[in-house]
Scaffold this motif. Structure first.
Motif, mmCIF file in Angstrom:
data_model
loop_
_atom_site.group_PDB
_atom_site.id
_atom_site.type_symbol
_atom_site.label_atom_id
_atom_site.label_comp_id
_atom_site.label_asym_id
_atom_site.label_seq_id
_atom_site.Cartn_x
_atom_site.Cartn_y
_atom_site.Cartn_z
ATOM 1 N N GLN A 138 -10.136 14.601 -0.734
ATOM 2 C CA GLN A 138 -9.436 14.513 0.547
ATOM 3 C C GLN A 138 -8.716 15.813 0.878
ATOM 4 O O GLN A 138 -8.710 16.247 2.040
ATOM 5 C CB GLN A 138 -8.429 13.352 0.510
ATOM 6 N N ARG A 139 -8.088 16.438 -0.115
ATOM 7 C CA ARG A 139 -7.321 17.662 0.141
ATOM 8 C C ARG A 139 -8.181 18.772 0.728
ATOM 9 O O ARG A 139 -7.682 19.638 1.447
ATOM 10 C CB ARG A 139 -6.636 18.122 -1.145
ATOM 11 N N GLY A 140 -9.480 18.777 0.427
ATOM 12 C CA GLY A 140 -10.365 19.783 0.976
ATOM 13 C C GLY A 140 -10.998 19.403 2.303
ATOM 14 O O GLY A 140 -11.707 20.225 2.905
ATOM 15 N N LEU A 141 -10.764 18.186 2.765
ATOM 16 C CA LEU A 141 -11.428 17.682 3.968
ATOM 17 C C LEU A 141 -10.476 17.274 5.083
ATOM 18 O O LEU A 141 -10.825 17.357 6.265
ATOM 19 C CB LEU A 141 -12.292 16.464 3.600
ATOM 20 N N VAL A 142 -9.283 16.817 4.714
ATOM 21 C CA VAL A 142 -8.378 16.184 5.673
ATOM 22 C C VAL A 142 -7.076 16.989 5.730
ATOM 23 O O VAL A 142 -6.582 17.446 4.702
ATOM 24 C CB VAL A 142 -8.076 14.726 5.235
ATOM 25 N N PRO A 143 -6.493 17.197 6.912
ATOM 26 C CA PRO A 143 -5.251 17.971 7.001
ATOM 27 C C PRO A 143 -4.126 17.352 6.170
ATOM 28 O O PRO A 143 -4.051 16.134 6.000
ATOM 29 C CB PRO A 143 -4.900 17.925 8.496
ATOM 30 N N ALA A 144 -3.238 18.201 5.693
ATOM 31 C CA ALA A 144 -2.116 17.745 4.880
ATOM 32 C C ALA A 144 -1.185 16.818 5.655
ATOM 33 O O ALA A 144 -0.447 16.029 5.060
ATOM 34 C CB ALA A 144 -1.332 18.946 4.353
ATOM 35 N N GLY A 145 -1.203 16.916 6.984
ATOM 36 C CA GLY A 145 -0.348 16.066 7.812
ATOM 37 C C GLY A 145 -0.744 14.604 7.817
ATOM 38 O O GLY A 145 0.004 13.767 8.313
ATOM 39 N N VAL A 146 -1.899 14.280 7.255
ATOM 40 C CA VAL A 146 -2.337 12.885 7.130
ATOM 41 C C VAL A 146 -2.005 12.432 5.714
ATOM 42 O O VAL A 146 -2.648 12.857 4.755
ATOM 43 C CB VAL A 146 -3.847 12.732 7.404
ATOM 44 N N GLY A 147 -0.981 11.612 5.574
ATOM 45 C CA GLY A 147 -0.557 11.158 4.257
ATOM 46 C C GLY A 147 -0.843 9.684 4.049
ATOM 47 O O GLY A 147 -1.434 9.016 4.895
ATOM 48 N N ALA A 148 -0.398 9.163 2.908
ATOM 49 C CA ALA A 148 -0.587 7.742 2.591
ATOM 50 C C ALA A 148 0.629 7.240 1.830
ATOM 51 O O ALA A 148 1.118 7.911 0.915
ATOM 52 C CB ALA A 148 -1.852 7.520 1.762
ATOM 53 N N ALA A 149 1.099 6.057 2.204
ATOM 54 C CA ALA A 149 2.243 5.472 1.508
ATOM 55 C C ALA A 149 1.900 5.149 0.060
ATOM 56 O O ALA A 149 2.695 5.380 -0.850
ATOM 57 C CB ALA A 149 2.698 4.208 2.236
ATOM 58 N N ARG B 185 8.193 3.453 -5.106
ATOM 59 C CA ARG B 185 7.269 4.001 -6.111
ATOM 60 C C ARG B 185 7.123 3.047 -7.299
ATOM 61 O O ARG B 185 6.021 2.809 -7.793
ATOM 62 C CB ARG B 185 7.752 5.370 -6.567
ATOM 63 N N ARG B 186 8.247 2.480 -7.745
ATOM 64 C CA ARG B 186 8.175 1.552 -8.866
ATOM 65 C C ARG B 186 7.387 0.296 -8.479
ATOM 66 O O ARG B 186 6.600 -0.228 -9.281
ATOM 67 C CB ARG B 186 9.580 1.186 -9.333
ATOM 68 N N CYS B 187 7.589 -0.208 -7.272
ATOM 69 C CA CYS B 187 6.802 -1.351 -6.794
ATOM 70 C C CYS B 187 5.317 -1.034 -6.812
ATOM 71 O O CYS B 187 4.489 -1.853 -7.258
ATOM 72 C CB CYS B 187 7.242 -1.747 -5.389
ATOM 73 N N HIS B 188 4.959 0.141 -6.334
ATOM 74 C CA HIS B 188 3.547 0.532 -6.309
ATOM 75 C C HIS B 188 2.973 0.567 -7.715
ATOM 76 O O HIS B 188 1.856 0.091 -7.962
ATOM 77 C CB HIS B 188 3.402 1.897 -5.635
ATOM 78 N N GLU B 189 3.726 1.115 -8.643
ATOM 79 C CA GLU B 189 3.250 1.201 -10.028
ATOM 80 C C GLU B 189 3.086 -0.174 -10.650
ATOM 81 O O GLU B 189 2.281 -0.354 -11.568
ATOM 82 C CB GLU B 189 4.229 2.041 -10.848
ATOM 83 N N ASP B 190 3.850 -1.162 -10.143
ATOM 84 C CA ASP B 190 3.795 -2.517 -10.676
ATOM 85 C C ASP B 190 2.910 -3.447 -9.846
ATOM 86 O O ASP B 190 2.927 -4.666 -10.041
ATOM 87 C CB ASP B 190 5.201 -3.104 -10.769
ATOM 88 N N GLY B 191 2.162 -2.893 -8.890
ATOM 89 C CA GLY B 191 1.175 -3.699 -8.178
ATOM 90 C C GLY B 191 1.660 -4.375 -6.921
ATOM 91 O O GLY B 191 1.094 -5.394 -6.505
ATOM 92 N N LEU B 192 2.687 -3.814 -6.276
ATOM 93 C CA LEU B 192 3.181 -4.356 -5.007
ATOM 94 C C LEU B 192 3.232 -3.238 -3.979
ATOM 95 O O LEU B 192 3.913 -2.224 -4.189
ATOM 96 C CB LEU B 192 4.579 -4.957 -5.181
ATOM 97 N N LEU B 193 2.538 -3.409 -2.866
ATOM 98 C CA LEU B 193 2.571 -2.431 -1.778
ATOM 99 C C LEU B 193 3.741 -2.740 -0.861
ATOM 100 O O LEU B 193 3.795 -3.807 -0.234
ATOM 101 C CB LEU B 193 1.271 -2.468 -0.982
#
Length: 459
Positions: free
Chosen positions: A35-46, A407-415
């Protein structure tokens, strides 16, 4: 509700939380590098994991991790990521034809969606609807319609508002970074009033509604001139601003102020509309009947579709050719929207949103009583948030804590998603297809994350 069936996930998709790798996992990291080589840095993901399957109340990534979904694609997949009626209708339309452009050759499904929105919208009198591609486009068109109908240029918006990322909707949006920084100059004739934000109102929540309404009236009469204002634009529950539920009575006072000055009221229901809050439209909680309503996000189950619904005489004020677009009201998206309405009606999802809200608000209220860092719990239906603050008692926003808990929620399987003008709000938008078991498990994961990051026993 007893006796009402619930929508399920996609075929064979287990409704479980499962973490089998670090987050993001190896395959997601490979795709992120690509993705870093294809998509602008301004497009992120939670949550930067790549999705392989989703439905019910879970999202499964390419590494086999299954996350409880408290985001719904930012209120887009309200009826679920793979709702049967949505997928069935869209697939059938793809087999018939993908597009003609409604401005060239119309088709009936566009009319069916407009008919449904006209029927449901709490707008007085006869109604009309125009379909567009997104929430930002819906807001832009609502402003166009208001200006055309009134002959006035001005638009009044509110602190903490978010209305989109196009030039006009950036101008209407309050938060600078990341939505506006470096993108100016902005559109003219946009004026901003204080929002009735109970938790942060200087004189306290009891005086919030009346004082905020007085500030709006003063802005209109003394600073801008009411005769120069086409519309007041407001989110009945602010989205990106942190799920701010205006003080009781404020929306009604805004409507009165507008009516008394010949100003149109536009309610932005892009995030809060389509059954999300336990009513079809969030403004119904306050008995408000606006002139124009914008919808998008949850309208078509993930396919791009937005709409402006309004009083017929206002909608008809725009000359022929002034509304529309090449892709607006695409037939596949229209069929998906009809599937959304079918899911809502078949499975009682307006009531389900209220059930979800009752569970979440009760749990989070208990968490707030045990943990001083949880400064405020607010929301309606399945649109709920907690505002995190430093525990000294002065309500100082703590965006760092919000980021760590997420971040901790994400690591534990909760979005979960963050929001708020100060970046200190965790917002929760579970799909209405989620089970009680998954919902309660997700809340437990959240509480554990808050407890670990604040060193407070929350069990």
């Amino acid at each position: 509700m007893p006796g009402v069936s619930r929508p399920a996930g996609g075929p064979g998709l287990p409704q479980v939380r499962r973490v089998v790798s670090e987050i993001p996992g190896p395959r997601s990291r490979e795709l992120l590098a690509r993705q870093r080589g294809l998509v602008p840095a301004g497009v992120g993901a939670a949550l930067p994991v790549f999705v392989e399957a989703a439905g019910g109340g879970v999202i499964v990534d390419v590494d086999g991790n299954s996350f409880i979904d408290f985001g719904s694609g930012i209120a887009v997949t309200t009826v679920g990521n793979s709702a049967r009626a949505v997928a069935k209708r869209a697939a059938a339309q793809l087999r018939r034809f993908t597009h003609t452009c409604f401005l060239v050759n119309p088709y009936e499904s566009y009319l069916d969606v407009c008919e449904k929105l006209n029927e449901l919208a709490p707008i007085p009198g006869e109604r009309r609807t125009v379909l567009v591609n997104s929430g930002a486009e819906a807001v832009e068109n609502a402003v166009k319609i208001a200006r055309s109908a009134t002959g006035r240029p001005g638009v009044v918006v509110f602190d903490h508002a978010f209305h989109g990322r196009t030039l006009l909707t950036m101008s209407l949006t309050a938060k600078n970074t990341p939505y506006k920084q470096g993108f100016g100059p902005f559109a003219p004739e946009v004026h901003r009033a204080p929002m009735a934000y109970p938790y942060r109102w200087p004189t306290g929540p009891e005086r919030c509604a009346e004082e905020a309404a007085s500030a709006l009236a003063d802005l209109l009469d003394r600073q801008v001139g009411a005769d120069n204002v086409a519309a007041v634009l407001i989110e009945p529950i602010q989205g990106e601003g942190g799920f701010v539920v205006p003080a009781p009575g404020f929306l009604g006072r805004v409507a009165e102020i507008c009516r008394g000055r010949g100003i149109l009221l536009i309610v932005d229901e892009v995030q809060s509309g389509i059954a999300r809050t336990g009513r079809m439209f969030a403004c119904e909680h306050e008995g408000v009947r606006p002139d124009l309503i914008t919808t998008a996000k949850g309208l078509a189950g993930g396919l791009p579709l937005g709409a402006v619904t309004g009083r017929a005489e206002l909608m008809d004020a725009v000359p022929a050719g002034g509304l529309g677009g090449t892709f607006s009201g695409n037939p596949v998206a229209c069929e998906a929207a009809l599937g959304v309405f079918e899911e809502i009606e078949t499975h009682g999802l307006v009531d389900r949103a209220r059930e979800i809200g009752d569970i979440m608000l009760a749990f989070l209220g208990g968490l707030a009583r045990r943990c001083p860092a949880v400064g405020d719990v607010r929301g309606r239906g399945a649109m709920v948030a907690v505002e995190l603050v430093e525990p000294a008692g002065d309500r100082l926003p703590d965006p760092g804590l919000a980021a760590r808990v997420a971040r901790r929620c994400h690591e534990d399987g909760l979005l979960v998603l963050t929001a708020g003008s100060y970046g200190n709000v965790l917002r929760f938008l579970p799909p209405l297809s989620i089970t009680d078991a998954l919902l309660e498990e997700g809340l437990s994961v959240l509480a554990e994350a808050v407890g670990k990051e604040t060193d407070v026993a929350v069990a």
